[in-house]
Structure formats: structure tokens, C-alpha cells
Design an enzyme around this catalytic site. Structure first.
Site, PDB file in Angstrom:
ATOM      1  N   TYR A 159       0.896  -1.238  -0.072  1.00  0.00           N
ATOM      2  CA  TYR A 159       0.075  -0.037  -0.192  1.00  0.00           C
ATOM      3  C   TYR A 159       0.949   1.376   0.049  1.00  0.00           C
ATOM      4  O   TYR A 159       1.675   1.391   0.838  1.00  0.00           O
ATOM      5  CB  TYR A 159      -0.997  -0.047   1.117  1.00  0.00           C
ATOM      6  CG  TYR A 159      -2.025  -1.085   1.020  1.00  0.00           C
ATOM      7  CD1 TYR A 159      -3.234  -0.674   0.203  1.00  0.00           C
ATOM      8  CD2 TYR A 159      -1.634  -2.324   1.545  1.00  0.00           C
ATOM      9  CE1 TYR A 159      -3.771  -2.044   0.335  1.00  0.00           C
ATOM     10  CE2 TYR A 159      -2.605  -3.419   1.346  1.00  0.00           C
ATOM     11  CZ  TYR A 159      -3.740  -3.248   0.689  1.00  0.00           C
ATOM     12  OH  TYR A 159      -4.713  -4.162   0.487  1.00  0.00           O
ATOM     13  N   SER A 160       0.622   2.170  -1.049  1.00  0.00           N
ATOM     14  CA  SER A 160       1.417   3.374  -0.921  1.00  0.00           C
ATOM     15  C   SER A 160       0.991   4.119   0.410  1.00  0.00           C
ATOM     16  O   SER A 160      -0.250   4.233   0.860  1.00  0.00           O
ATOM     17  CB  SER A 160       0.878   4.266  -1.990  1.00  0.00           C
ATOM     18  OG  SER A 160       1.040   3.455  -3.302  1.00  0.00           O
ATOM     19  N   CYS A 340       0.284   7.040 -11.021  1.00  0.00           N
ATOM     20  CA  CYS A 340       0.169   6.017  -9.942  1.00  0.00           C
ATOM     21  C   CYS A 340      -1.435   5.592  -9.784  1.00  0.00           C
ATOM     22  O   CYS A 340      -2.055   6.698 -10.068  1.00  0.00           O
ATOM     23  CB  CYS A 340       0.516   6.770  -8.478  1.00  0.00           C
ATOM     24  SG  CYS A 340       0.459   5.540  -7.514  1.00  0.00           S
ATOM     25  N   GLU A 380       4.157   4.067 -10.881  1.00  0.00           N
ATOM     26  CA  GLU A 380       3.542   2.988 -10.003  1.00  0.00           C
ATOM     27  C   GLU A 380       2.277   2.619 -10.079  1.00  0.00           C
ATOM     28  O   GLU A 380       1.213   3.412  -9.559  1.00  0.00           O
ATOM     29  CB  GLU A 380       4.182   3.393  -8.524  1.00  0.00           C
ATOM     30  CG  GLU A 380       3.875   2.272  -7.342  1.00  0.00           C
ATOM     31  CD  GLU A 380       4.576   2.636  -6.394  1.00  0.00           C
ATOM     32  OE1 GLU A 380       5.689   2.218  -6.309  1.00  0.00           O
ATOM     33  OE2 GLU A 380       4.042   3.050  -5.454  1.00  0.00           O
ATOM     34  N   TYR A 382      -0.859  -0.628 -10.450  1.00  0.00           N
ATOM     35  CA  TYR A 382      -1.032  -1.991  -9.887  1.00  0.00           C
ATOM     36  C   TYR A 382      -2.422  -2.312 -10.130  1.00  0.00           C
ATOM     37  O   TYR A 382      -3.378  -1.604 -10.686  1.00  0.00           O
ATOM     38  CB  TYR A 382      -1.037  -1.893  -8.341  1.00  0.00           C
ATOM     39  CG  TYR A 382      -1.661  -0.693  -7.575  1.00  0.00           C
ATOM     40  CD1 TYR A 382      -2.867  -0.530  -7.241  1.00  0.00           C
ATOM     41  CD2 TYR A 382      -0.946   0.608  -7.457  1.00  0.00           C
ATOM     42  CE1 TYR A 382      -3.445   0.348  -6.660  1.00  0.00           C
ATOM     43  CE2 TYR A 382      -1.077   1.470  -6.721  1.00  0.00           C
ATOM     44  CZ  TYR A 382      -2.618   1.707  -6.349  1.00  0.00           C
ATOM     45  OH  TYR A 382      -3.199   2.888  -5.562  1.00  0.00           O
TER      46      TYR A 382
END
Ligand code: FAD
Ligand code: A2P
Length: 382
Positions: A159-160, A340, A380, A382
Site C-alpha cells: 500500500y502506498s 500512480c 507505480e 497496480y
């Protein structure tokens, strides 16, 4: 805690001092400027470094000596400042075999009732033992057995971190996440199947203050905020929870008083979410717009409320296309660009950038490899 930080931020950006004391007129000016005033806002002019911004006309068009003046913004003090000292970011202080046992401080739903799905802001207490830098992630090991390896713990999920290194309470002891519940939809019925919900995101969103959470990390270098040039431009593209690292950057730039980082560049946030109810941290970002109009830009793409120029869903790449000339110029002068969030956004974004480059007579492939070589390109997803 967020409210506390927010009120500190909003104290107060303008001082208005009239020659007469017509309070109704004063109110109308405050309304026009869309600034929330607390009692504390009527601060002495001499307390601040003020510059005259406007001369305001009265309803009868007489020029009055009303001035709306912009003060230097009070920022929030942070500690411990030794978190600024290391030259390199902390990395992998806790590993999956020996995770740190942190404690949930709060879980707050971030989205309104019309948002499709749920996203939560989760603050966890690491007691100052798992320091991190803005742009890094923690791992979380959800309780229970790994369904694919009975007898073994669940796998780590990343988790960012959505807070600065000082955390939402500005004391270096907490970290915050922005977590979307992963939901599984039955492909036959198209309905949500509650028996197949995502393990870790549901564990986090269902947790309560005082619960324990096993964390690893911190990890990740690609999304660290480059701070060598405090006047740099940072173009930040997010879908949904991808906004997490940007919340951290923007707090460091505009909310916190960090003696060694005085931001004077441009931060430009593009946020793509489903609708108005799905906007994340919108109050905080809108406040920066009011307080730092020369240093912050904020563009929202609401996929299910707005249409792009072809009548399709408004996605972040449509906003990028709209501002492509400016974006390309900024990249040419060294701006950093960050992506992101959803993995699925990257092909659409790359197509858009390629098309724009071709229209400008440039080769996207060459430009991209140059951006990567110059460390201006940060992804980044996901
Ligand atoms: P899992 O249990 O791992 O399930 C994954 C998916 O499969 C879910 O969509 C679930 O609905 C579906 N599923 C479950 N069971 C079944 C089944 N039987 N059949 C078919 N499908 C099924 N996420 C955030 O919310 N915020 C962040 O800031 C964030 N940052 C990230 C940063 C990085 C660098 C990375 C790599 C990922 C990040 N993620 C973030 C994603 C996060 O790591 C998790 O992948 C996400 O929360 C889902 O994990 P989960 O355990 O809830 O779902
Ligand atoms: P949509 O789901 O309407 O297709 P949220 O977490 O609020 O759902 O935000 C994710 C946002 O990213 C949504 O607006 C979603 O739109 C959007 N999105 C989905 N797929 C893409 C894509 N390929 N490119 C850009 N944005 C996307």
C-alpha cells in the site's frame, strides 16, 4: 486529526481591512473570495508580510480603500526533524518473516454515498519505529492462512503511504493508507460476490482503532519526491487510490513547515475518479488551490459524470490531451511526471502522449527514453 491539520492550514490566508466598518460589505468580499473565515482570521496586519492584491469597488462603484491582502501561509510544525537527516531513504526495515506489529489509529470512509465502491483513509501507529519517505509503500500481512499454501501466513500486499514522513499527527509516529475495498463481481450474474472479497483491503477497511496490523517495509524508490530543486515542476497523474503518494507530496509542499524543503515550484495534480462522490482528499487539495494559486494546479476527470470530446468517458488521459501543449513544454524544461493507480490507465496514456507527440512532429519513443534517462518519468501502477 485530519480536521485539526486542515484548520491549521486554513488559518488564514487573507486579511481584509476596511476603511469603514460596514460588516455586510465585508461579508460580501469574504464570500467573493470563497475563503472560510474563523474568528482567528481577524489577525493583525503587522503579524504578516502582506502585499496589496486588489482594490475592490463598492456597490455604488465608488472606489473604497478595501484591500484584500495575501499573507504568508502559516504552516504546521513537524517533528522530529532528524527524519530529514539521512541521505538515503529507509528501506526494508521490517521483512515478511519478522513484520512490525503496528496499531490501527482510525479508519474513515473517504467517499460519498454515490461512489461506486468504498475507499477508506486508515491511520496506523508505528511508534516512530518504521520511518519512511514520501512516495514509499508499506507491506501489510493480513491475518489468516494463505489459501494457496495452507499452514502459511497470507502474502504481503503493498500500500502506498498517503502521509508525509511526519504522519497525519505531525510527530513521525503514524502512517496513513488510502485503501479501496477489492470487490469480486460474479462474471455470470455481474453481481458482487461477498464470499470472494479481497482479503487485505477488506481486513484494513473493517479494522477498528486498537487493532493490530502486521507491516513490512518501507519499500520503493521510484516515487520518491526529488527535492534537489525546490522550484521544480511535478506533474502528478492518479486514478483512484493512486492519489496516495501525491497527498503526501502536497502536504510536504504546502502544509508542513519543513526547514530544509521550501517548495517554490509547480505541482499539478490530475485526478481521475468515477464521480464527485468518489473524489479523494478534495477539501485538502482545494485549500492548496486557494492558498497557493501560483504553485498548485488541480484538474479532475470524473469518468461517470463528464464526457470527453468524443462523447466517451472522461479519463485522466483526456485531461492530459487537453493540456498537452503545456505538459510537453514543462517536460522539455525538466518537469517530473508521475503515474500512480490503475495499471489499465498506462496504455491509454501512452497512446495519448504518442499521438500528441506525432502532432507536434516529435518521436514519442525518443522523448520517452530521454525522460527515463533524465529520471523525469515515474510510474507505480497496480
Ligand atoms: P486479494 O484477496 O489479493 O484479491 C485480489 C482480487 O481478486 C480482488 O479484486 C478480489 O476481489 C479478487 N478475488 C478474490 N477472490 C477471488 C476469486 N475466488 N475469484 C476471482 N477473483 C477473486 N491498493 C490500494 O487500495 N491503495 C493503495 O495505495 C495501493 N498501493 C499499492 C502500491 C503498490 C506498489 C502495489 C503493487 C499495489 C498497491 N495496491 C494498493 C493494491 C494492493 O496491494 C492490493 O493488491 C489490493 O488491496 C487487493 O488486495 P486484497 O488482498 O484486498 O485482494
Ligand atoms: P470507470 O470505472 O468509470 O471506467 P475509482 O477508484 O473512483 O473507481 O477511480 C478509478 C478511475 O479510473 C475511474 O474513474 C475509472 O473509470 C478510471 N479508469 C478505469 N479504466 C481506466 C483507463 N483504462 N484509463 C484511465 N482511467 C481509467
Amino acid at each position: 486529526m485530519m480536521a485539526q491539520a486542515h484548520s491549521a492550514l486554513s488559518q488564514i490566508t487573507f486579511a481584509v481591512y476596511p476603511c469603514n466598518s460596514d460588516s455586510s460589505f465585508r461579508r460580501s468580499i469574504l464570500k467573493t473570495n470563497n475563503v472560510r473565515f474563523h474568528d482567528k482570521s481577524w489577525i493583525s496586519v503587522s503579524d504578516f508580510d502582506l502585499k496589496t492584491k486588489n482594490v475592490v469597488h463598492s456597490r455604488s462603484q465608488r472606489i473604497l480603500c478595501f484591500s484584500v491582502q495575501q499573507a504568508s501561509k502559516p504552516k504546521v510544525g513537524v517533528s522530529p526533524l532528524l527524519l530529514e537527516d539521512p541521505k538515503e531513504p529507509p528501506m526494508h526495515l521490517y521483512k515478511p518473516k519478522e513484520p512490525y506489529s503496528a496499531t490501527i489509529v482510525s479508519v474513515e470512509r473517504l467517499v460519498g454515498p454515490k461512489a461506486p465502491g468504498e475507499t477508506c483513509h486508515i491511520v496506523i501507529d508505528h511508534g516512530g519505529n518504521v520511518p519512511y519517505w514520501e512516495g514509499q509503500s508499506y507491506g501489510v500481512i493480513p491475518p489468516g492462512e494463505n489459501p494457496k499454501k495452507p499452514g502459511s501466513p497470507n502474502n504481503v500486499r503493498l500500500y502506498s503511504i498517503a502521509s508525509t514522513r511526519y504522519g497525519d499527527s505531525f510527530d513521525g509516529k503514524t502512517a496513513s493508507f488510502c485503501v479501496r475495498r477489492a470487490v469480486y463481481y460474479d462474471p455470470d450474474t455481474g453481481k458482487e460476490d461477498p464470499s470472494k472479497q479481497g482479503v487485505c483491503s477488506n481486513f484494513l477497511c473493517d479494522s477498528n482503532p486498537g487493532d493490530k496490523v502486521k507491516i513490512t517495509g518501507p519499500s520503493g524508490k521510484i516515487m520518491l519526491l526529488p527535492e534537489d530543486n525546490p522550484k521544480a515542476t511535478h506533474i502528478m497523474i492518479a486514478t483512484g487510490t493512486g492519489v496516495a503518494p501525491y497527498r503526501a507530496y502536497l502536504r510536504r509542499m504546502f502544509m508542513e513547515s519543513v526547514p530544509t524543503f521550501k517548495f517554490g515550484g509547480l505541482a499539478w495534480l490530475f485526478l481521475g475518479v468515477a464521480n464527485t462522490d468518489s473524489l479523494l482528499y478534495d477539501d485538502e487539495f482545494s485549500q492548496y488551490l486557494r492558498d497557493y494559486p501560483d504553485n498548485f494546479r488541480y484538474d479532475r476527470a470524473l469518468s461517470r459524470e463528464q464526457k470527453n470530446k468524443n462523447g466517451g468517458k472522461m479519463y485522466v488521459q483526456d485531461k492530459i490531451e487537453e493540456y498537452s501543449d503545456e505538459i510537453f513544454k514543462l517536460l522539455d524544461t525538466g518537469a517530473h511526471i508521475y503515474f500512480c493507480g490503475l495499471k489499465g490507465m498506462m496504455p491509454g496514456i501512452q497512446d495519448t502522449l504518442k499521438r500528441v507527440a506525432e502532432q507536434r512532429g516529435e518521436s514519442w519513443d525518443e522523448k520517452l527514453s530521454q525522460l527515463k534517462k533524465n529520471k523525469q518519468w515515474h510510474v507505480e501502477v497496480y
